[in-house]
Design a protein around this motif. Structure first.
Motif, PDB file in Angstrom:
ATOM      1  N   LEU A  87      14.432  18.034  -3.764  1.00  8.71           N
ATOM      2  CA  LEU A  87      14.507  19.397  -4.277  1.00  8.71           C
ATOM      3  C   LEU A  87      15.947  19.799  -4.575  1.00  8.71           C
ATOM      4  CD1 LEU A  87      11.918  21.188  -1.976  1.00  8.71           C
ATOM      5  CD2 LEU A  87      11.658  20.645  -4.397  1.00  8.71           C
ATOM      6  N   LEU A  88      16.882  19.224  -3.838  1.00  8.45           N
ATOM      7  CA  LEU A  88      18.287  19.559  -4.029  1.00  8.45           C
ATOM      8  C   LEU A  88      19.017  18.601  -4.959  1.00  8.45           C
ATOM      9  CD1 LEU A  88      19.182  20.445  -0.332  1.00  8.45           C
ATOM     10  CD2 LEU A  88      18.690  22.025  -2.204  1.00  8.45           C
ATOM     11  N   SER A  89      18.304  17.664  -5.541  1.00  8.66           N
ATOM     12  CA  SER A  89      18.962  16.677  -6.400  1.00  8.66           C
ATOM     13  C   SER A  89      19.599  17.352  -7.615  1.00  8.66           C
ATOM     14  CB  SER A  89      17.984  15.597  -6.851  1.00  8.66           C
ATOM     15  OG  SER A  89      16.989  16.139  -7.667  1.00  8.66           O
ATOM     16  N   THR A  90      20.664  16.735  -8.070  1.00  9.56           N
ATOM     17  CA  THR A  90      21.451  17.278  -9.163  1.00  9.56           C
ATOM     18  C   THR A  90      21.189  16.484 -10.431  1.00  9.56           C
ATOM     19  OG1 THR A  90      23.180  17.873  -7.595  1.00  9.56           O
ATOM     20  CG2 THR A  90      23.822  17.784  -9.908  1.00  9.56           C
TER      21      THR A  90
ATOM     22  N   LYS B 137      30.352   8.267  -8.746  1.00  8.43           N
ATOM     23  CA  LYS B 137      31.035   8.472  -7.470  1.00  8.43           C
ATOM     24  C   LYS B 137      30.543   9.749  -6.783  1.00  8.43           C
ATOM     25  CE  LYS B 137      35.608   7.847  -5.593  1.00  8.43           C
ATOM     26  NZ  LYS B 137      36.996   7.542  -5.895  1.00  8.43           N
ATOM     27  N   MET B 138      30.282  10.796  -7.572  1.00  6.83           N
ATOM     28  CA  MET B 138      29.829  12.079  -7.030  1.00  6.83           C
ATOM     29  C   MET B 138      28.337  12.087  -6.698  1.00  6.83           C
ATOM     30  SD  MET B 138      31.899  14.561  -9.667  1.00  6.83           S
ATOM     31  CE  MET B 138      31.118  16.065  -9.135  1.00  6.83           C
ATOM     32  N   ALA B 139      27.571  11.232  -7.347  1.00 10.81           N
ATOM     33  CA  ALA B 139      26.114  11.262  -7.236  1.00 10.81           C
ATOM     34  C   ALA B 139      25.632  10.864  -5.845  1.00 10.81           C
ATOM     35  CB  ALA B 139      25.499  10.353  -8.281  1.00 10.81           C
ATOM     36  N   GLN B 140      24.534  11.479  -5.459  1.00  7.00           N
ATOM     37  CA  GLN B 140      23.843  11.179  -4.214  1.00  7.00           C
ATOM     38  C   GLN B 140      22.475  10.591  -4.545  1.00  7.00           C
ATOM     39  OE1 GLN B 140      25.292  11.666  -1.164  1.00  7.00           O
ATOM     40  NE2 GLN B 140      27.110  12.177  -2.362  1.00  7.00           N
ATOM     41  N   PRO B 141      21.832   9.934  -3.590  1.00  7.99           N
ATOM     42  CA  PRO B 141      20.482   9.411  -3.857  1.00  7.99           C
ATOM     43  C   PRO B 141      19.558  10.525  -4.341  1.00  7.99           C
ATOM     44  CG  PRO B 141      21.310   8.572  -1.777  1.00  7.99           C
ATOM     45  CD  PRO B 141      22.295   9.605  -2.234  1.00  7.99           C
ATOM     46  N   GLY B 142      18.811  10.244  -5.377  1.00  5.54           N
ATOM     47  CA  GLY B 142      17.898  11.229  -5.960  1.00  5.54           C
ATOM     48  C   GLY B 142      18.480  11.967  -7.152  1.00  5.54           C
ATOM     49  N   ASP B 143      19.805  11.919  -7.327  1.00  2.04           N
ATOM     50  CA  ASP B 143      20.430  12.564  -8.484  1.00  2.04           C
ATOM     51  C   ASP B 143      20.122  11.767  -9.745  1.00  2.04           C
ATOM     52  OD1 ASP B 143      21.485  14.402  -6.742  1.00  2.04           O
ATOM     53  OD2 ASP B 143      23.554  13.710  -6.903  1.00  2.04           O
ATOM     54  N   LYS B 144      20.182  12.438 -10.874  1.00  9.41           N
ATOM     55  CA  LYS B 144      19.930  11.777 -12.152  1.00  9.41           C
ATOM     56  C   LYS B 144      21.100  12.039 -13.089  1.00  9.41           C
ATOM     57  CE  LYS B 144      16.605  10.846 -15.641  1.00  9.41           C
ATOM     58  NZ  LYS B 144      15.235  10.793 -16.006  1.00  9.41           N
ATOM     59  N   ILE B 145      21.547  10.972 -13.749  1.00 10.22           N
ATOM     60  CA  ILE B 145      22.645  11.079 -14.710  1.00 10.22           C
ATOM     61  C   ILE B 145      22.104  10.753 -16.094  1.00 10.22           C
ATOM     62  CG2 ILE B 145      24.882  10.153 -15.410  1.00 10.22           C
ATOM     63  CD1 ILE B 145      25.338   9.387 -12.447  1.00 10.22           C
ATOM     64  N   VAL B 146      22.447  11.591 -17.071  1.00 10.85           N
ATOM     65  CA  VAL B 146      22.078  11.351 -18.459  1.00 10.85           C
ATOM     66  C   VAL B 146      23.363  11.154 -19.249  1.00 10.85           C
ATOM     67  CG1 VAL B 146      20.967  12.282 -20.523  1.00 10.85           C
ATOM     68  CG2 VAL B 146      19.987  12.752 -18.275  1.00 10.85           C
TER      69      VAL B 146
END
Length: 164
Positions: free
Chosen positions: A7-10, A33-42
Motif C-alpha cells: 500500500l505504501l509502495s512508490t 538506489k532509492m527504491a524499496q521492495p514493491g516500488d515500481k519504476i517506469v
C-alpha cells in the motif's frame, strides 16, 4: 507487514532523453538506489516530433514515397528504443550492484511537439509520486527547470551525480 508495504509502495518515473543519455542513466541508478521492495519504476521516453524543416529540405516532398514518410515518422521512436536499451543495461547493472530486484517498465510514447508538458502529463497518467530526470546536456537543459516549476502533486528529483 507485506500488505502494508504494498500500500505504501512508490511509483517512480525516470525521464529518458536521447540528448542526455548520461543524465538518464544517472537518474535510473538513483531511482534503483532509492527504491524499496514493491516500488515500481517506469523509464519513459517521449520522442520529439520530426521537424517540418526536414521535409522542407527535400527537393520535392511530392516525389517522396510513403515508405520515406513512414521512415521519417519512425525515426524518433527507433532512436528512443536504442536509448531505452542503454538505460535497461544501466538498470540491470545498478540492481546487481545494489542487490535489489525492482520492477522496471520501459515505455516510449508517441512523438510529441511539446516534450516538457508531455512528461508531466505522462507522470500524471502513470500515477507517479516521484520523477527523476537528468539535468540536460552538460547540466544545462531546459526541461528540468520547466518540470520543477510546473509539477503539481509530484516530487521532482534532478540527478546531477555525473556532472563535474
Amino acid at each position: 507487514m507485506f500488505s502494508t508495504r504494498l500500500l505504501l509502495s512508490t511509483r517512480m518515473v525516470v525521464g529518458v532523453s536521447i540528448k542526455d543519455v548520461q543524465g538518464a542513466k544517472s537518474a535510473m541508478r538513483k531511482a534503483i538506489k532509492m527504491a524499496q521492495p514493491g516500488d515500481k519504476i517506469v523509464a519513459l521516453n517521449i520522442p520529439k516530433l520530426v521537424p517540418e524543416m526536414m521535409l522542407s529540405s527535400m527537393n520535392d516532398p511530392g516525389d517522396a514515397t510513403e515508405e520515406t514518410f513512414a521512415a521519417l515518422a519512425n525515426l524518433p521512436s527507433r532512436a528512443a528504443e536504442n536509448v531505452q536499451s542503454q538505460i535497461k543495461e544501466a538498470a540491470e547493472d545498478a540492481m546487481k550492484k545494489e542487490g535489489k530486484e525492482i520492477s522496471v517498465e520501459y515505455k516510449v510514447t508517441q512523438p510529441s511537439g511539446d516534450v516538457k508538458t508531455g512528461i508531466l502529463s505522462a507522470c500524471k497518467a502513470e500515477g507517479a509520486e516521484l520523477l527523476l530526470i537528468g539535468p540536460g546536456v552538460g547540466g544545462n537543459g531546459s526541461v528540468p527547470g520547466f518540470v520543477v516549476s510546473h509539477a503539481k502533486g509530484l516530487t521532482v528529483c534532478i540527478v546531477r551525480d555525473h556532472i563535474e
